[in-house]
Scaffold this active site. Sequence first.
Site: not given
Ligand code: SER
Length: 316
Positions: A52, A143
């Site tokens: 981990d 993200y």
């Molecule tokens: N392929 C990834 C996503 O769609 C983007 O980096 O989250």
Amino acid sequence: MDNILVIGAAGQIGSELVIELRKAYGSEHVFATDVKQAPPDIMEGGPFQILDVMDDKQLIHFIIRHKINQIYHLAAVLSGNAEKLPTQAWKINMESLMNILEVAKMVEEVKKVFWPSSIAVFGPTTPRTDTPQLTVMEPVTVYGISKLAGERWCDYYFNKFGVDVRSLRYPGLISYKTEAGGGTSDYAVEIFYQAIRNGSYECFLNKDTALPMLFMPDAIAATVKLMEASRSDLSISCAYNLGGMSITPDQVYREIRKEIPGFNITYRPDFRQEIADTWPQSVDDSLARKDWGFKQNYDLERMSRIMLKEIQNKLK
Ligand code: SER
């Protein structure tokens, strides 16, 4: 020969990268790790251990004990899933990277680190076609924010502490071996599986949503090439743009129809449409081509033929 640690070896990229690295560096030198079990060829074809990356003590022990020289840190929560659990995704994506950067700074034997960035670092204010390497970056997804912050941290550790971190802004990655989990570009993987399994697919993006994509063998080759490049050839200390092909769900659908004429698609855009609408449609990757020779070998047609054949074999 360098000893290599791959974190996230059970994932979409890791499960293919480990195989290539073992071919190049020898199986015994490539340590595959993940928080979960990996495909049998990864677990049986060389050293594998449950690890981990969030546990910094376990991580540093592992790195010292196995005399690791290169780290590929691939574990992350992807864009769609990160929107569902923002604080958790932030924690996983950022803390894991910080653990790796700190270890690389402290342990002298660690010479190089690879960490993937993404086209998600761009946002609605970025030019959406032929997105330049250097441009406005105002990501609006958890993200994307984590990837942009990560890029800045990599740059910081390189400039302050000399940690040789290398990175690519991957576009959507298409592959058949391990299905990706929770990404916005992942329709382009699901569609092939559903075409073979059910003959129909309900797409979560609109028909004409163009996104940059790359077939996995091209992504793996690019990754290894970047890591093997001489540092003096790299003109930037953060992540390289990688474009590949710019494709829409409709184009993928038409390509599949050539082989499965009865294949049927319907469109039902969900929250991931909003994410895709803030990402580039195509990306300028001329710097990657110039600095270390990035090359794309697969176009939509060639990639689709291989996807269909391999998934058919897999599902038999
Ligand atoms: N392929 C990834 C996503 O769609 C983007 O980096 O989250």
